[in-house]
Write a protein that holds these residues in place. Structure first.
Motif, mmCIF file in Angstrom:
data_model
loop_
_atom_site.group_PDB
_atom_site.id
_atom_site.type_symbol
_atom_site.label_atom_id
_atom_site.label_comp_id
_atom_site.label_asym_id
_atom_site.label_seq_id
_atom_site.Cartn_x
_atom_site.Cartn_y
_atom_site.Cartn_z
ATOM 1 N N GLY A 40 0.810 -1.202 0.000
ATOM 2 C CA GLY A 40 0.000 0.000 0.000
ATOM 3 C C GLY A 40 0.849 1.260 0.000
ATOM 4 N N LEU A 41 0.504 2.206 -0.863
ATOM 5 C CA LEU A 41 1.219 3.477 -0.902
ATOM 6 C C LEU A 41 0.945 4.308 0.348
ATOM 7 C CD1 LEU A 41 0.729 4.280 -4.661
ATOM 8 C CD2 LEU A 41 2.931 4.265 -3.491
ATOM 9 N N SER A 42 -0.056 3.918 1.132
ATOM 10 C CA SER A 42 -0.347 4.612 2.385
ATOM 11 C C SER A 42 0.314 3.920 3.580
ATOM 12 C CB SER A 42 -1.860 4.666 2.620
ATOM 13 O OG SER A 42 -2.399 3.356 2.729
ATOM 14 N N ASN A 43 1.083 2.851 3.329
ATOM 15 C CA ASN A 43 1.684 2.047 4.389
ATOM 16 C C ASN A 43 2.848 2.791 5.050
ATOM 17 O OD1 ASN A 43 2.896 0.112 5.993
ATOM 18 N ND2 ASN A 43 2.713 -1.519 4.484
ATOM 19 N N THR A 44 2.677 3.159 6.310
ATOM 20 C CA THR A 44 3.721 3.923 7.004
ATOM 21 C C THR A 44 4.940 3.057 7.335
ATOM 22 O OG1 THR A 44 2.609 3.508 9.121
ATOM 23 C CG2 THR A 44 2.095 5.571 7.994
ATOM 24 N N ALA A 45 4.795 1.728 7.270
ATOM 25 C CA ALA A 45 5.949 0.854 7.488
ATOM 26 C C ALA A 45 6.896 0.901 6.294
ATOM 27 C CB ALA A 45 5.487 -0.585 7.733
ATOM 28 N N VAL A 46 6.363 1.219 5.115
ATOM 29 C CA VAL A 46 7.183 1.319 3.906
ATOM 30 C C VAL A 46 7.615 2.753 3.672
ATOM 31 C CG1 VAL A 46 7.229 0.943 1.403
ATOM 32 C CG2 VAL A 46 5.994 -0.656 2.891
ATOM 33 N N TRP A 57 -2.172 8.891 -0.336
ATOM 34 C CA TRP A 57 -2.763 7.827 -1.139
ATOM 35 C C TRP A 57 -3.798 7.060 -0.334
ATOM 36 C CZ3 TRP A 57 -0.756 7.335 -6.174
ATOM 37 C CH2 TRP A 57 0.402 8.080 -6.423
ATOM 38 N N SER A 58 -4.889 6.657 -0.970
ATOM 39 C CA SER A 58 -5.905 5.870 -0.282
ATOM 40 C C SER A 58 -5.375 4.458 -0.017
ATOM 41 C CB SER A 58 -7.194 5.812 -1.094
ATOM 42 O OG SER A 58 -6.976 5.187 -2.344
ATOM 43 N N ALA A 59 -6.024 3.765 0.907
ATOM 44 C CA ALA A 59 -5.495 2.504 1.427
ATOM 45 C C ALA A 59 -5.329 1.421 0.359
ATOM 46 C CB ALA A 59 -6.407 1.996 2.547
ATOM 47 N N ASP A 60 -6.178 1.404 -0.649
ATOM 48 C CA ASP A 60 -6.124 0.326 -1.644
ATOM 49 C C ASP A 60 -5.248 0.646 -2.846
ATOM 50 O OD1 ASP A 60 -7.826 -1.701 -0.485
ATOM 51 O OD2 ASP A 60 -9.470 -0.289 -0.763
ATOM 52 N N PHE A 61 -4.587 1.812 -2.841
ATOM 53 C CA PHE A 61 -3.624 2.125 -3.906
ATOM 54 C C PHE A 61 -2.334 1.377 -3.583
ATOM 55 C CE2 PHE A 61 -4.434 5.962 -6.756
ATOM 56 C CZ PHE A 61 -3.898 5.348 -7.863
ATOM 57 N N ARG A 62 -1.918 0.473 -4.474
ATOM 58 C CA ARG A 62 -0.774 -0.396 -4.185
ATOM 59 C C ARG A 62 0.284 -0.318 -5.281
ATOM 60 N NH1 ARG A 62 -1.432 -4.256 -0.310
ATOM 61 N NH2 ARG A 62 -3.417 -4.187 0.804
#
Length: 222
Positions: A40-46, A57-62
């Motif tokens: 996920g582009l919203s993933n704070t771990a990445v 980015w919204s949660a399902d944008f990958r």
């Protein structure tokens, strides 16, 4: 503040705001195992801090690796993740074929949505509804033509927006294989946007130019 930004948009152009192309490359995936569905582009771990490309980015944008997707995941040959790739290895997608969006990181920021490459992941003939917003109001909307498993560059030239959303439409195409539950996902690459400087930045530039002009006038008078 956004009204000020909108009024100063022509002034901003004079200061040389340049387009940025987001290729979805260089993202730090090395600490993560291969993931069929991407990250996920919203993933704070990445992404730390969050905001790839200075966007929210919204949660399902990958993002997933398109270059080796077929062999790594034993996927059907001809899928769009591999064949709609434009830059290097990675592409973006709407995970689960869900509606997705990206928007400015701050409430008073605007950007111009110039162009993007889109393709169909599994569904030949997929169409995508694209909508541009400003202050929660729809200011642009369109539906793409039927997309194939290859990348098509689409020019939008939408100015002064703060959010853009994408929603897959079933259309009347054909599915490459029922192997995937994400049959109506799209593939995105090389997203081209131009940030519009915030009003405070423009005001400072204008103030600086005014000061330079005042000094020049005094010198001429002297």
């Amino acid at each position: 503040m956004k009204n000020i930004a909108l009024a100063l948009s022509l002034t901003v152009a004079a200061f040389g705001a340049s387009a940025e192309v987001l290729t979805f490359e260089g993202i730090p995936f090395t600490n993560f195992p291969a993931n069929l569905n991407g990250y996920g582009l919203s993933n704070t771990a990445v992404f730390s801090p969050p905001g790839y490309g200075n966007l929210k980015w919204s949660a399902d944008f990958r993002v997933l690796e398109g270059a080796n997707y077929t062999t790594r995941n034993n996927a059907p040959v001809g899928n769009g993740y591999t064949n709609a790739l434009v830059s290097a290895s990675y592409v973006a997608t709407n995970g689960g074929a869900a509606p997705v969006s990206f928007e400015a990181l701050t409430d008073d920021a605007l950007f111009n949505f110039n162009s993007v490459y889109l393709g169909a992941a599994w569904y030949n003939g997929l169409q995508v509804a694209v909508t541009g917003y400003r202050d929660g109001q729809v200011v642009y909307n369109t539906v793409t033509g039927p997309l194939a498993y290859t990348a098509t560059q689409l020019a939008f030239n939408w100015v002064n927006v703060d959010k853009v959303s994408f929603a897959s439409i079933d259309g009347t195409g054909t599915v490459i294989d029922n192997w995937s539950t994400y049959n109506h996902a799209f593939v995105m690459d090389d997203l081209n946007i131009t940030p519009v400087p915030e009003p405070t930045t423009v005001s400072m530039l204008l103030a600086g130019l005014g000061l330079v002009g005042a000094v020049a006038r005094r010198r001429r008078q002297a």
